[in-house]
Design an enzyme around this catalytic site. Sequence first.
Site, PDB file in Angstrom:
ATOM      1  NE  ARG A  68      -2.712  -1.297   3.123  1.00 58.46           N
ATOM      2  CZ  ARG A  68      -3.407  -1.316   4.475  1.00 58.46           C
ATOM      3  NH1 ARG A  68      -4.855  -1.125   4.298  1.00 58.46           N
ATOM      4  NH2 ARG A  68      -2.871  -1.497   5.759  1.00 58.46           N
ATOM      5  CD  GLU A 105       3.293 -11.278  17.679  1.00 57.21           C
ATOM      6  OE1 GLU A 105       2.911 -11.689  18.725  1.00 57.21           O
ATOM      7  OE2 GLU A 105       2.626 -10.524  16.677  1.00 57.21           O
TER       8      GLU A 105
END
Length: 184
Positions: A68, A105
């Site tokens: 994006r 993560e």
Amino acid sequence: MTGPLSAEVRELLLSRIKDVADYPKPGVVFKDITPLLADPKAFGALTDALVELAGRYGATKIVGLEARGFILAAPVAVQAGIGFVPVRKAGKLPGATLAQSYDLEYGSAEIEVHAEDLAAGDKVMVIDDVLATGGTAAASLELIRRAGAEVVGVAVLMELSFLPGRERLAESLAGAPLDALIAV
């Protein structure tokens, strides 16, 4: 620090960003910017604000982060009359590239840029849609510097202020400004 938005423009942009609950997984609220992109007044106002920042930063190149960030960065580069450079996920660019790994993560990822698209003397503004944990942004700053270019600023449409992105980027910014047009 926040970007150059009037209250009216900020409200316009916020009104065009939709929350999508439980996407892409339960418990996550996804910030959908496609309604903003579909509205020429809102998209134009966002582009104008980012062009103003590019001028303030003295940018000579705009880097957009996949995916994006590409959509937001390309019209800024065109309107500002400067080059656009995409930073992509590994394996998406043909030819010679520079790569930078970073931790997620759970696991790791890698981004790349064409080796010849950035060079010494380039003053780079990085644009992305959302600053969350800061991992991709930090990796892009390292990649830009490894290419020999200078990072003069980072601008994001939204900062998820409840996540540690700004803190994670603090050292990587090395004094360059971070402008979040909207903090949520």
